[in-house]
Design an enzyme around this catalytic site. Structure first.
Site, short mmCIF file in Angstrom:
data_model
loop_
_atom_site.label_atom_id
_atom_site.label_comp_id
_atom_site.label_asym_id
_atom_site.label_seq_id
_atom_site.Cartn_x
_atom_site.Cartn_y
_atom_site.Cartn_z
CD GLU A 107 0.12 -1.17 3.31
OE1 GLU A 107 0.20 -2.22 2.63
OE2 GLU A 107 0.29 -1.16 4.54
CG ASN A 108 4.63 0.95 -1.52
OD1 ASN A 108 5.13 0.55 -0.49
ND2 ASN A 108 4.54 0.21 -2.61
CD GLU A 118 -2.44 -3.94 -0.49
OE1 GLU A 118 -1.92 -3.14 0.31
OE2 GLU A 118 -2.49 -5.18 -0.27
CG HIS A 171 -3.45 -0.89 3.96
ND1 HIS A 171 -3.58 -1.08 5.30
CD2 HIS A 171 -3.05 -2.10 3.45
CE1 HIS A 171 -3.27 -2.34 5.61
NE2 HIS A 171 -2.95 -2.98 4.50
ZN ZN Z 1 -2.67 -5.01 4.36
#
Ligand code: ZN
Length: 856
Positions: free
Chosen positions: A267-268, A301, A304
């Site tokens: 999840e950058n 993601e 997040h």
């Molecule tokens: Zn995760």
């Protein structure tokens, strides 16, 4: 020597220094990538001024070091394999560090590495320390500016977190791009990608009217396989606004799909990097399950961004703060996008087949671990899936509104911070004016709790008393937990639901009484699987059959059939001459006849598997259990062949006419197929299914049963499949997985051949998992071969893999350390292989931690 020293939650200390800004200048090169890292650092107010600055760093070559612009004298710093220590630091200063890293040699796929022709990064949990010296811990949050320089022809796209602020050409065919991320973040959310891709672009307008550019980068030629993921992203963004009121915060959201990736996705901030398995999908090459997973992981993601990025973890022991919550959010998203019952049942099946085993095995840990050697070993089913169950219990106890009130409070209090699970619980409690002290025990208890219930109906007074008792998993001790137990009371005659709700079990033993019932009801307990426990509540066949048809709750209807099946399989297991009772055969016929959604029916007729059954039996002899499972299936087929065949054909017709939701009929058709291929010739039909199928779901199911039943058609289909798909990496993973599951005595020679197959590579995690993981998990007959050859084979592969990629090796060792549940002679055979591994020099901390835990 590998360092096996554990770290403990109880030893947490705030960092003595904070890094406020990070300016990265990165010149990409296959073997000599230069990283110049300029940081503004301040000593924490409470820290001693003699406190040295200790930065984490591994696998790097230090090239230069400057403090406030001046080269640092060698006497002021010390550098070893793990860290860089600087003494006599001023209170606030600028530190510049130049290092070299070697992406091409990086087979561990942590830090900067190459996937195919592209450069990419993976920093969670502790990978940033392979890019630059840093305070590599999530409570150090900084503002990042990242400049990337690389050859323009080879790497036309240079990406990093945030917004692009500069782009220009340089001499010698190179170019430079600079990104700035305005949100402060821990270094594990840093990302960089450089490569040549096809780009799918779209946009999303947020609820407040801001336009967000959406960009999906995939390998050339794969654009059409990215459209579904793009839709899933837009659906996720809309869902998070609608259900949680949460809006995206940057002007751009990028996703890059790569073939070499240790986990599912990452999840950058503003730049997710995905295993291509969770991005690419089209009907021809991906199954319905693949589509489901792409959507779920894209959602995960994306979610997040708030639960993980805006509010992150104080330390890695708190991982479930973001993962448990985000899994819960993605499960709710999937439930809303599909059938809620079916989605819930899939969640529970995963939990029971895998998390329960982890909870009972040598690596059992609380959802908030207290002791860690290698953090990568704690991205577990317990932290993720059980963690999500704990959040779900909160949701059940507080209700949707109360839960959302708590979420708002959590965000209001902690946006921009690195916090703990206790902080989350405190916000939930405050917003709902309730005490969650007892509930928070779920964060520290270990193992799957047991709940035992009995019911007593008094006809004279018309009252029903439920006595419910809880106890910790065997070998564990903890005070009583707060366990929400969903229930329904069904009227015997009308089959109507008379009462339903949630009981709060807070004591070791507790009674719940229902008055004024004019008949004895059928009691349904643990509706919706309201708590991650093992429930013991004995009910007769009649009651279970009533529940199976009439309970409101879909999970409970499914569970009733599963209980019947499990009990029956246990009889087959204990008694070699056992054969199917008429009552069960009739129940099975009723299930087949019932008017329910095809996807639901598919789950109802799917039998509990090998892993699930080992949870319900003791001292399991693997071959005896496999034998019981196949005798049971064969007997069900024997009794209901006509119905199964008719159902199979009916599904086929629905699919041909394009009627209704295809995925449900495909699931049901394949579930029938599983029966129909048992012990009889279904060769022609399997071949026909394979050849007619225009989608991967039906095609791969045909190939799969042909393999597992050794059908005569298998060889030809297998060759055809390989010829058609040899250039599609994700489909080749499916092919390798099927080869590993063939059950015949040539299996070990075949496995050797597959290891040397031109399409096999130990360096590609998906491929290694497809072959090695599938064998260990989906070929129990030969993995648990009495000779121990299956264990030997896995052990040999672990040794090779550990030298290349310890994280992947450590995942794949799981079936070998989970010896519990098997007969002691089986456990002994498994343990011998672990001892062999333990005696090797230079095993990684990853597998070492697990082996040591299994052998204590
Ligand atoms: Zn995760």
């Amino acid at each position: 020597m590998t360092d096996f020293t554990p770290r403990f939650l109880k030893d947490y200390q705030p960092a003595p220094y904070q890094i406020h800004t990070v300016d990265l200048y990165i010149e990409l090169d296959d073997e000599r990538t230069l990283v110049r890292n300029q940081m503004q650092i301040k000593r924490h107010g409470d820290a001693d001024e003699n406190e040295p600055l200790v930065l984490d760093g591994q696998h790097m070559e230090l090239q230069g070091l400057w403090l406030n612009g001046e080269a640092l004298n060698a006497s002021r710093y010390q550098c070893d394999e793990q860290s860089l220590t600087i003494t006599h630091c001023p209170q606030a200063f600028t530190l510049t560090i130049e290092t070299l890293v070697n992406p091409k040699a990086n087979t561990a796929l942590e830090g900067i590495y190459k996937s195919g022709g592209a450069f990419c990064t993976q920093c969670e949990a502790e990978g940033f320390r392979r890019i630059s010296y840093f305070l590599d811990r999530p409570d150090v949050m900084a503002i990042y500016t990242t400049t990337i320089v690389a050859d323009k022809d080879k790497y036309p796209y240079l990406l990093a977190n945030g917004n692009c602020i500069e782009r220009r050409d340089l001499e010698r065919g190179r170019h430079l791009v600079t990104w700035h991320d305005p949100f402060q973040k821990p270094c594990y959310l840093f990302a960089l990608v450089a490569g040549d891709f096809d780009l799918l672009e779209d946009r999303f307008v947020t609820q407040s009217g801001r336009e967000v550019a959406l960009q999906l980068f995939v390998d050339k030629g794969n654009l059409d396989k990215a459209r579904f993921a793009m839709q899933a992203l837009q659906d996720s963004m809309a869902w998070d606004e609608r259900v949680f009121g949460l809006e995206y915060d940057l002007d751009i959201y990028m996703i890059v799909a790569v073939d070499f990736f240790n986990m599912g996705a990452m999840e950058n901030k503003g730049l997710n990097i995905f295993n291509s398995k969770f991005v690419l999908a089209d009907q021809r090459s991906a199954t319905d399950d693949d589509f489901f997973n792409v959507q779920a992981v894209i959602g995960h993601e994306y979610f997040h961004n708030w639960t993980g990025n805006r509010i992150t973890c104080r330390d890695w022991f708190q991982l479930s703060l973001k993962e448990g919550l985000t899994v819960f959010r993605d499960q709710q998203f999937s439930a809303d996008m599909h059938q809620p019952d079916v989605t819930r049942i899939s969640n529970v099946r995963l939990l029971r087949a895998q998390q329960f085993a982890e909870d009972a095995g040598p690596m059992a840990h609380p959802i908030r671990p207290e002791k860690v050697v290698e953090m990568n070993n704690f991205y577990t089913l317990t932290v993720y899936e059980k963690g999500a169950e704990v959040i779900r219990m909160l949701h059940t106890l507080l209700g949707e509104q109360g839960f959302q009130r708590g979420m708002k409070e959590y965000i209001a209090r902690h946006d921009g911070q690195a916090v703990t699970c206790d902080d989350f619980i405190a916000a939930m409690a405050a917003a709902n004016d309730t005490d969650l002290q007892q509930f928070s025990l779920w964060y520290s208890q270990v193992g799957t709790p047991q709940v035992e219930a009995t019911s007593n109906y008094d006809a004279n007074s018309g009252s029903l008393t439920l006595t419910v008792e809880q106890r910790p998993a065997s070998g564990q001790q903890h005070p009583p937990l707060l366990i929400p137990i969903g229930y329904e009371l069904l009227a015997q005659d009308s089959k109507k639901v008379m009462h339903k709700g949630v009981l709060s079990l807070t004591q070791t033993t507790q009674q719940f009484t229902f008055e004024q019932l004019n008949e004895q009801p059928v009691v349904v307990l643990l509706t919706g699987f309201s708590a991650p426990v093992k429930l013991h509540f004995s009910q007769c066949e009649d009651e279970l059959m009533t529940i199976m048809v009439h309970a409101d709750d879909g999970f409970s209807r499914w569970e009733a059939t599963q209980i019947l099946f499990r009990q029956c399989i246990a009889h087959y297991y204990q008694d070699e001459s056992f054969s199917l009772a008429d009552s069960l055969s009739r129940a099975f016929a009723d299930i087949l006849d019932a008017e329910v959604e095809p996807a639901f029916k598919a789950l109802q007729i799917t039998l509990p598997g090998f892993a699930e059954m080992t949870e319900f039996l003791q001292d399991v002899e693997p071959q005896q259990l496999l034998n019981a499972l196949s005798r049971f299936k064969l007997d069900l087929l024997g009794k209901q062949q006509a119905k199964l065949q008719a159902m199979y054909q009916a599904c086929d017709q629905k699919l041909q006419s394009g009627e209704g939701h295809g995925a449900g009929y495909r699931a049901l058709k394949n579930a029938c197929l599983e029966y129909l291929v048992q012990g009889q010739s279904f060769d022609t039909e399997v071949t026909a299914q394979y050849q007619k199928a225009s989608n991967m779901t039906e095609k791969i199911a045909a190939l799969q049963v042909a393999a597992s039943e050794n059908l005569p058609c298998f060889e030809a289909l297998n060759r055809d499949f390989f010829a058609q798909w040899q250039d599609d990496s994700l489909v080749m993973d499916k092919w390798f997985s099927i080869q590993a599951r063939i059950e015949d005595d040539a299996v070990f020679e075949r496995l050797e051949g597959l290891l040397n197959h031109p399409k096999f590579s130990m360096r590609n995690p998906n491929r290694a998992r497809a072959l090695i993981g599938s064998f260990a998990v989906h070929n129990p007959k030969y993995f648990h071969h009495a000779s121990g050859r299956g264990y030997d084979w896995l052990t040999d592969q672990i040794v090779k893999l550990d030298a290349i990629n310890p994280q992947v090796a450590s995942r794949l060792i799981t079936p070998l350390i989970q010896t519990q549940g098997f007969a002691s002679s089986v456990q002994e055979t498994m343990r011998k292989r672990l001892q062999r591994l333990q005696q090797l020099d230079d095993i990684s901390a990853d597998i070492g931690e697990k082996i040591n835990a299994a052998l204590v």
